[in-house]
Design a protein around this motif. Structure first.
Motif, PDB file in Angstrom:
ATOM      1  N   ALA A  95      10.461 -46.186  -2.765  1.00 60.29           N
ATOM      2  CA  ALA A  95       9.467 -45.861  -1.863  1.00 60.29           C
ATOM      3  C   ALA A  95      10.043 -45.913  -0.425  1.00 60.29           C
ATOM      4  CB  ALA A  95       8.255 -46.100  -1.943  1.00 60.29           C
ATOM      5  N   LEU A  96      10.745 -47.191  -0.141  1.00 60.47           N
ATOM      6  CA  LEU A  96      11.180 -47.440   1.017  1.00 60.47           C
ATOM      7  C   LEU A  96      12.374 -46.772   1.424  1.00 60.47           C
ATOM      8  CD1 LEU A  96      10.540 -51.371   0.827  1.00 60.47           C
ATOM      9  CD2 LEU A  96       9.375 -49.920   2.321  1.00 60.47           C
ATOM     10  N   ARG A  97      13.272 -46.741   0.441  1.00 55.52           N
ATOM     11  CA  ARG A  97      14.632 -46.168   0.914  1.00 55.52           C
ATOM     12  C   ARG A  97      14.394 -44.419   1.256  1.00 55.52           C
ATOM     13  NH1 ARG A  97      18.719 -49.104  -3.272  1.00 55.52           N
ATOM     14  NH2 ARG A  97      19.454 -50.829  -1.732  1.00 55.52           N
ATOM     15  N   ALA A  98      13.562 -43.819   0.209  1.00 53.83           N
ATOM     16  CA  ALA A  98      13.074 -42.450   0.343  1.00 53.83           C
ATOM     17  C   ALA A  98      12.321 -42.260   1.761  1.00 53.83           C
ATOM     18  CB  ALA A  98      12.264 -42.014  -0.837  1.00 53.83           C
ATOM     19  N   GLY A  99      11.405 -43.141   2.045  1.00 54.11           N
ATOM     20  CA  GLY A  99      10.827 -43.131   3.329  1.00 54.11           C
ATOM     21  C   GLY A  99      11.317 -43.150   4.602  1.00 54.11           C
ATOM     22  N   PHE A 100      12.376 -44.068   4.538  1.00 56.51           N
ATOM     23  CA  PHE A 100      13.191 -44.336   5.600  1.00 56.51           C
ATOM     24  C   PHE A 100      14.034 -43.115   5.916  1.00 56.51           C
ATOM     25  CE2 PHE A 100      11.730 -48.771   5.945  1.00 56.51           C
ATOM     26  CZ  PHE A 100      11.593 -48.875   7.204  1.00 56.51           C
ATOM     27  N   ALA A 101      14.608 -42.700   4.698  1.00 61.18           N
ATOM     28  CA  ALA A 101      15.548 -41.598   4.880  1.00 61.18           C
ATOM     29  C   ALA A 101      14.931 -40.311   5.395  1.00 61.18           C
ATOM     30  CB  ALA A 101      16.043 -41.221   3.460  1.00 61.18           C
ATOM     31  N   ILE A 102      13.539 -40.028   4.731  1.00 59.72           N
ATOM     32  CA  ILE A 102      13.013 -38.955   5.419  1.00 59.72           C
ATOM     33  C   ILE A 102      12.493 -38.994   7.173  1.00 59.72           C
ATOM     34  CG2 ILE A 102      10.670 -37.620   5.215  1.00 59.72           C
ATOM     35  CD1 ILE A 102      10.918 -38.099   2.217  1.00 59.72           C
ATOM     36  N   LEU A 103      12.200 -40.250   7.372  1.00 59.46           N
ATOM     37  CA  LEU A 103      12.109 -40.812   8.691  1.00 59.46           C
ATOM     38  C   LEU A 103      13.063 -40.393   9.497  1.00 59.46           C
ATOM     39  CD1 LEU A 103       9.935 -42.024  10.699  1.00 59.46           C
ATOM     40  CD2 LEU A 103      11.077 -44.201  10.211  1.00 59.46           C
ATOM     41  N   ILE A 104      14.047 -40.456   9.188  1.00 55.33           N
ATOM     42  CA  ILE A 104      15.476 -40.043   9.963  1.00 55.33           C
ATOM     43  C   ILE A 104      15.349 -38.565  10.153  1.00 55.33           C
ATOM     44  CG2 ILE A 104      17.806 -39.784   9.794  1.00 55.33           C
ATOM     45  CD1 ILE A 104      17.161 -42.831  10.371  1.00 55.33           C
ATOM     46  N   VAL A 105      14.703 -37.760   9.393  1.00 50.70           N
ATOM     47  CA  VAL A 105      14.566 -36.428   9.695  1.00 50.70           C
ATOM     48  C   VAL A 105      13.551 -35.983  10.730  1.00 50.70           C
ATOM     49  CG1 VAL A 105      13.699 -34.054   8.657  1.00 50.70           C
ATOM     50  CG2 VAL A 105      15.041 -35.759   7.313  1.00 50.70           C
TER      51      VAL A 105
END
Length: 260
Positions: free
Chosen positions: A162-172
């Motif tokens: 959840a954290l890695r996906a959340g931060f990856a999408i946050l970069i978008v």
């Protein structure tokens, strides 16, 4: 001679927020309250909801920045970041959030656009302050995003994903926000002020959807940890949730590309 070694007991789990965390949580709550207060102002004062001059901006920015500050303060506790570095980054992040929401709110009460407004010297100073503040936000959040991938985050089953996906999408969200500012500045500098104000519309859904993945996905992982389901089952649910959220981001991106 035989020697024996004793393993150190695991460090106790810290449940009490540190002073810097309490400050960030309180600041985030205050920003959320300012957003709600301006929603009441809009209900009384009226006026347009869309456009560069409206009560929508202090409402949405107050809520978004407040929730994001609260979310980042919480989720970064699962990252493998030194406590001093994390504290410093969070304090700067909280101060930057206050500056951003404060500048936007000030311009709303002055009945002038907050972003991309170069009409007067004061308006230019506010606009540039917001732009620089946005750059600081990009740097801070990118540091946390990198930390989430450099070391496996802690937490219950599904939380690292959840954290890695959340931060990856946050970069978008950060990239789309930078794109909005860059295009608006170019249009402003070339004498197309009105076009600059409306140029950000296609990217707003993409920016908004991707901004809050870092809250929604970890919150889901936390809720799942309170169930009696197995770790494998919770992990599968998180994979499905990440897939659905990613699909929503892709959909918003396609819409932005078609309307850009």
């Amino acid at each position: 001679m035989e020697t024996t070694t004793t393993s150190r007991p695991p460090a106790p789990v810290r449940t009490t927020p540190r002073p810097a965390e309490r400050l960030c949580y309180a600041t985030g709550a205050l920003l959320v309250l300012t957003g709600c207060a301006h929603l009441a102002v809009f209900a009384v004062d009226g006026g347009p909801w869309d456009g560069p001059v409206s009560w929508r901006k202090p409402v949405t920015f107050g809520l978004s920045f407040g929730l994001t500050l609260i979310a980042i303060t919480w989720v970064t506790s699962y990252l493998r970041v030194g406590s001093r570095l994390r504290t410093a980054l969070l304090v700067v992040f909280a101060a930057d959030c206050v500056v951003e929401v404060g500048g936007i709110t000030l311009q709303a009460w002055r009945r002038v656009p907050s972003h991309l407004n170069m009409e007067t010297g004061f308006d230019t100073a506010v606009s540039m302050t917001l732009a620089v503040g946005g750059g600081v936000l990009v740097v801070l959040l990118t540091v946390f995003a990198v930390a989430s991938f450099r070391g496996r985050p802690t937490g219950p089953a599904g939380m690292p994903l959840a954290l890695r996906a959340g931060f990856a999408i946050l970069i978008v969200a950060l990239l789309s926000g930078a794109a909005m500012i860059a295009r608006g500045v170019v249009l402003t500098r070339t004498g197309h002020q009105e076009a600059a104000y409306h140029s950000t519309a296609p990217l707003k859904p993409l920016h908004g959807v991707s901004l809050h993945a870092v809250l929604v996905l970890p919150a889901l992982a936390r809720l799942l940890s309170r169930t009696t389901w197995s770790g494998a089952a919770r992990q599968r649910i998180m994979y499905a949730a990440v897939g659905c959220y990613t699909a929503a981001v892709v959909g918003a991106g396609v819409w932005a590309a078609l309307t850009w």
